[in-house]
Design a protein around this motif. Structure first.
Motif, PDB file in Angstrom:
ATOM      1  N   ILE A 298     105.471  23.382  38.349  1.00 22.89           N
ATOM      2  CA  ILE A 298     104.909  22.727  39.524  1.00 22.89           C
ATOM      3  C   ILE A 298     106.148  22.679  40.366  1.00 22.89           C
ATOM      4  CG2 ILE A 298     104.479  20.659  40.133  1.00 22.89           C
ATOM      5  CD1 ILE A 298     102.841  20.093  37.618  1.00 22.89           C
ATOM      6  N   ALA A 299     105.785  23.210  41.609  1.00 19.70           N
ATOM      7  CA  ALA A 299     106.618  23.221  43.022  1.00 19.70           C
ATOM      8  C   ALA A 299     107.955  23.844  42.673  1.00 19.70           C
ATOM      9  CB  ALA A 299     106.900  21.775  43.423  1.00 19.70           C
ATOM     10  N   SER A 316      98.726  12.277  37.249  1.00 26.75           N
ATOM     11  CA  SER A 316      99.813  12.102  38.164  1.00 26.75           C
ATOM     12  C   SER A 316     101.328  11.893  37.466  1.00 26.75           C
ATOM     13  CB  SER A 316      99.811  11.258  39.330  1.00 26.75           C
ATOM     14  OG  SER A 316      98.350  11.370  39.915  1.00 26.75           O
ATOM     15  N   TYR A 332     103.740  13.972  41.746  1.00 24.05           N
ATOM     16  CA  TYR A 332     102.790  15.278  41.780  1.00 24.05           C
ATOM     17  C   TYR A 332     101.506  15.078  40.863  1.00 24.05           C
ATOM     18  CZ  TYR A 332     106.772  18.066  43.489  1.00 24.05           C
ATOM     19  OH  TYR A 332     108.042  18.472  44.048  1.00 24.05           O
ATOM     20  N   ASN A 333     100.495  15.848  41.459  1.00 19.50           N
ATOM     21  CA  ASN A 333      99.334  15.990  40.418  1.00 19.50           C
ATOM     22  C   ASN A 333      99.681  17.035  39.734  1.00 19.50           C
ATOM     23  OD1 ASN A 333      96.450  17.129  40.241  1.00 19.50           O
ATOM     24  ND2 ASN A 333      96.045  15.429  40.758  1.00 19.50           N
ATOM     25  N   ASN A 335      97.908  19.573  38.797  1.00 23.15           N
ATOM     26  CA  ASN A 335      97.419  20.821  39.512  1.00 23.15           C
ATOM     27  C   ASN A 335      98.475  21.169  40.280  1.00 23.15           C
ATOM     28  OD1 ASN A 335      94.838  20.869  38.268  1.00 23.15           O
ATOM     29  ND2 ASN A 335      94.172  19.415  39.820  1.00 23.15           N
ATOM     30  N   ARG A 337      99.887  19.615  42.880  1.00 26.08           N
ATOM     31  CA  ARG A 337      99.916  18.995  44.623  1.00 26.08           C
ATOM     32  C   ARG A 337     100.858  18.095  44.576  1.00 26.08           C
ATOM     33  NH1 ARG A 337      95.130  17.636  44.837  1.00 26.08           N
ATOM     34  NH2 ARG A 337      95.419  15.396  44.665  1.00 26.08           N
ATOM     35  N   GLU A 338     101.593  17.927  45.581  1.00 29.30           N
ATOM     36  CA  GLU A 338     102.783  16.801  45.794  1.00 29.30           C
ATOM     37  C   GLU A 338     101.805  15.770  46.805  1.00 29.30           C
ATOM     38  OE1 GLU A 338     106.271  16.068  48.818  1.00 29.30           O
ATOM     39  OE2 GLU A 338     106.623  17.605  47.664  1.00 29.30           O
ATOM     40  N   GLU A 339     101.989  14.687  46.147  1.00 29.04           N
ATOM     41  CA  GLU A 339     101.139  13.597  46.676  1.00 29.04           C
ATOM     42  C   GLU A 339     102.062  12.443  47.449  1.00 29.04           C
ATOM     43  OE1 GLU A 339      99.792  12.013  42.777  1.00 29.04           O
ATOM     44  OE2 GLU A 339      97.875  13.221  42.943  1.00 29.04           O
TER      45      GLU A 339
END
Length: 682
Positions: A298-299, A316, A332-333, A335, A337-339
């Protein structure tokens, strides 16, 4: 071009403290360090209302305390300035955790009568600590099941009687890298003192544990052997049944791994790992499916490195990320995505615990004017709960800020700069450049003072002190961390020279009065500065330093790691590249006065590295050179007396050559008798 891009401003905490110095008296001194206490591990109670933490207490050898490593105290805090002491004077405390019912604290320590580290418990409502479980070998780490009656722990198997008898009779030959004594995962029943612990039959050497919230599954970090190289490069997380240790899945990552944590429903495992085998550090968030072992990063491309994580809910994850010289809370989610991203304005986060049910976040935070303290709040706002160093309020701090500049090839480089208060004198201050090790590490704009980091101590003596995050450092993402590949020490160390140019051009530093120091890879940089770049450095103090890359690869415990994530080729693939990049090869003709320091029990960088540099410099240069070794110390000094001796010697060396007349080195002896009040001792 070496022009500075940005000289930054003081962090919020530093600005407040420095703006209120009307009562400040004296600058920070080396002696002050032995009174400074620091918060370490934090753990939130099950009801979310209290936080347990440990406090590191240095041995104040300056005031006559017995030499040794820091002692540890155990506290429980219920609010700001409301911390209760539970244990003091322990040689160490590790793994402090709340019991599942919240009525006690458990921890590991080694007391009289223990054969090694044992598991203890102390009631929160009062009472003495008691041992609740001991193994026939030291317990390295543990987790307690939700029922409070089962403990899972990592420990070695006790040596058999024949082996012990042979050892007692003097048969102690070591077959190098083949005498593996594995650490295993065990399960024990805390409700039955007579029950024998059960060892899980797992493939490899165990080092870390995580338990699912329902207690049904364990995540275990396993390496194929006990070699340090394998612990760095070959460990993987496996998910196993807590009932019998059967393997459910293995997460086939490449390279380094960090911490792991199960999702609330136990279906996923979040963990920190390297992006690939060549990634120097475990700094990317990953999420794996527990049943299959399939995982995703992730990221990966974010310009940051993740150091801590906790689940917010089943979808999350909350992380602490190093971002440049600061930190941020990043959510982060699963999936990818940065929240939300929240920079930590109070300072730099070094540890955290998160209570999902009560939405409470506990952290340790350090800043320019205070070491690690307990801060508690939510994900948006933190409040300081402890202040264990009120004496620091009277310190006349220097000015601390982030300094950025452009290297010769256009790469943006940053670091932390500490200077004396006020405007720089004409021509600039003399500077001590302090280079971090790793190189997969970085210096943050927080507490920058220690026995080997003069920071505000140096500023109080009229020095500028600069901590460069040269290319190859962490905090800037995978791309920046890999910029040293195939080129160490190439452009990464020329960043240090470019820093001098930028600081000099800004009128901050006198380029003719610059010293360099650092440990490990920072020692490598310091030895490099004294040899390859001798004309740029007026003094050097390399500590536990790489100096001869060919012999280093033959004597270190991490040869594979150094090749696979830094040099990218073995010495036999290009002997001359290794030779020409060695400070020893470039030592003839050095003009830099060099103080070499090393622990005699160092297994990471063998002491021979310092002897080789010393011998060659003595024979081939006219520069003053001195070698100081510390018996019993390893890759960094752990005992207070060795730390104090080290700090005094480096401080004196830099003062002599950057502020004094230079020439012949200062006397080999220190004025310890006077400093410690022993002039009249018989």
């Amino acid at each position: 071009m070496n022009r500075p891009l940005f000289t930054g401003a003081l962090g919020l905490a530093a600005a407040v403290a420095l703006g209120a110095q009307t009562q400040a008296q004296d600058p920070l001194t080396l002696e002050d360090l032995f009174e400074i206490r620091q918060v370490s591990g934090v753990d939130i109670s099950p009801d979310g209302e209290q936080v347990a933490f440990t406090l590191s207490i240095p041995r104040n050898v300056v005031e006559g305390a017995e030499d040794g490593t820091p002692k540890t105290e155990l506290y429980v805090a219920s609010g700001p300035d409301a911390a209760r002491l539970y244990l003091s004077g322990e040689s160490y405390i590790s793994g402090a955790d709340w019991s599942p019912d919240g009525e006690a604290l458990t921890f590991l320590t080694h007391r009289d009568g223990d054969t090694g580290s044992a598991l203890y418990e102390i009631p929160v409502n009062g009472g003495e600590a008691r041992r609740i479980f001991a193994h026939n070998a030291s317990i390295q780490s543990y987790v307690i099941a939700p029922d409070g009656e089962t403990v899972f722990f990592i420990a070695r198997e006790k040596a058999d009687r024949v082996s012990e008898a042979l050892h007692d009779r003097g048969f102690m030959a070591n077959v190098f890298e083949e005498n593996d004594i594995f650490s295993h995962v065990w399960r024990a029943d805390l409700s039955d003192a007579d029950a024998e612990p059960v060892r899980f039959d797992l493939p490899g050497h165990a080092s870390s544990l995580a338990l699912s919230e329902d207690g049904s599954r364990l995540a275990v970090a396993l390496a194929p052997t006990t070699l340090v190289d394998d612990s760095l490069m070959e460990r993987q997380w496996s998910v196993v049944s807590a009932a019998d240790g059967s393997v459910i899945s293995t997460i086939d990552t490449e390279g380094k791994i960090g911490m792991a944590d199960f999702s609330p429903d136990g279906s996923r495992l979040a963990f920190i790992a390297a992006a690939d085998r060549a990634d120097p550090t475990a700094g990317t968030l990953h999420v794996a499916d527990v049943d299959s072992g399939a995982f995703r990063a992730i990221a990966r491309d974010a310009e940051q490195h993740v150091s801590q994580l906790a689940w917010i809910d089943r979808d999350s994850i909350l992380t602490v990320a190093s971002v440049g010289t600061g930190t941020a809370l990043v959510e982060y989610n699963v999936n990818g995505r940065e929240e939300r991203r929240t920079p930590t304005e109070a300072g730099v986060i070094s540890a955290m615990d998160y209570d999902r049910d009560d939405r409470v976040l506990a952290t340790t935070i350090h800043a320019a004017t205070h070491p690690r303290e307990l801060f508690v709040g939510d994900r948006r706002r933190m409040r300081q709960w402890t202040d264990h160093n009120p004496q620091l309020e009277s310190i006349a701090w220097g000015d601390q800020r982030v300094f950025e500049f452009e290297a010769r090839d256009g790469e943006r480089i940053e670091g932390v700069l500490v200077t004396p208060q006020g405007a720089a004198p004409e021509g600039g201050w003399p500077m001590i450049m302090t280079v971090h090790g790793g190189p997969e590490a970085h210096d943050s704009n927080g507490w920058v003072n220690g026995y080997s980091n003069l920071g505000h101590i140096g500023a109080g003596q009229g020095f500028a002190v600069f901590y460069p995050n040269y290319r190859g450092s962490t905090g800037r993402g995978e791309r920046f961390a890999k910029l040293d590949h195939l080129d160490g020490p190439g452009e990464e160390f020329w960043d240090l020279v470019d820093a001098i140019g930028a600081l000099s051009e800004a009128g901050i530093v006198d380029a003719d009065r610059v010293g360099i120091t650092g440990g490990s890879y920072g020692g490598f940089a310091s030895a490099w500065g004294a040899t390859v770049a001798s004309e740029h450095f007026a003094a050097s103090a390399p500590f536990v330093a790489l100096t001869d890359l060919i012999s280093f690869l033959g004597t270190t415990e991490i040869p594979i790691e150094m090749v696979d994530v830094h040099f990218m080729q073995a010495p036999w693939d290009d002997w001359m590249n290794y030779l020409e990049h060695s400070p020893t090869y470039n030592a003839p003709g050095s003009t830099t006065p060099t103080l070499i320091l090393h622990g005699e029990a160092d297994t990471r960088v063998d002491t021979s590295q310092s002897f080789i540099l010393y011998r060659i410099m003595k024979a081939t240069s006219n520069a003053p050179v001195r070698l100081v070794t510390y018996p019993g110390e390893g890759h960094g000094n752990r005992r207070a007396a060795a730390q104090y001796d080290y700090g005094l010697r480096v401080q004196r060396w830099m003062t002599h050559y950057l502020q004094g007349e230079g020439g012949e080195p200062p006397a080999p002896e220190l004025d310890l008798a006077e400093r410690l009040g022993l002039e009249d001792a018989e």
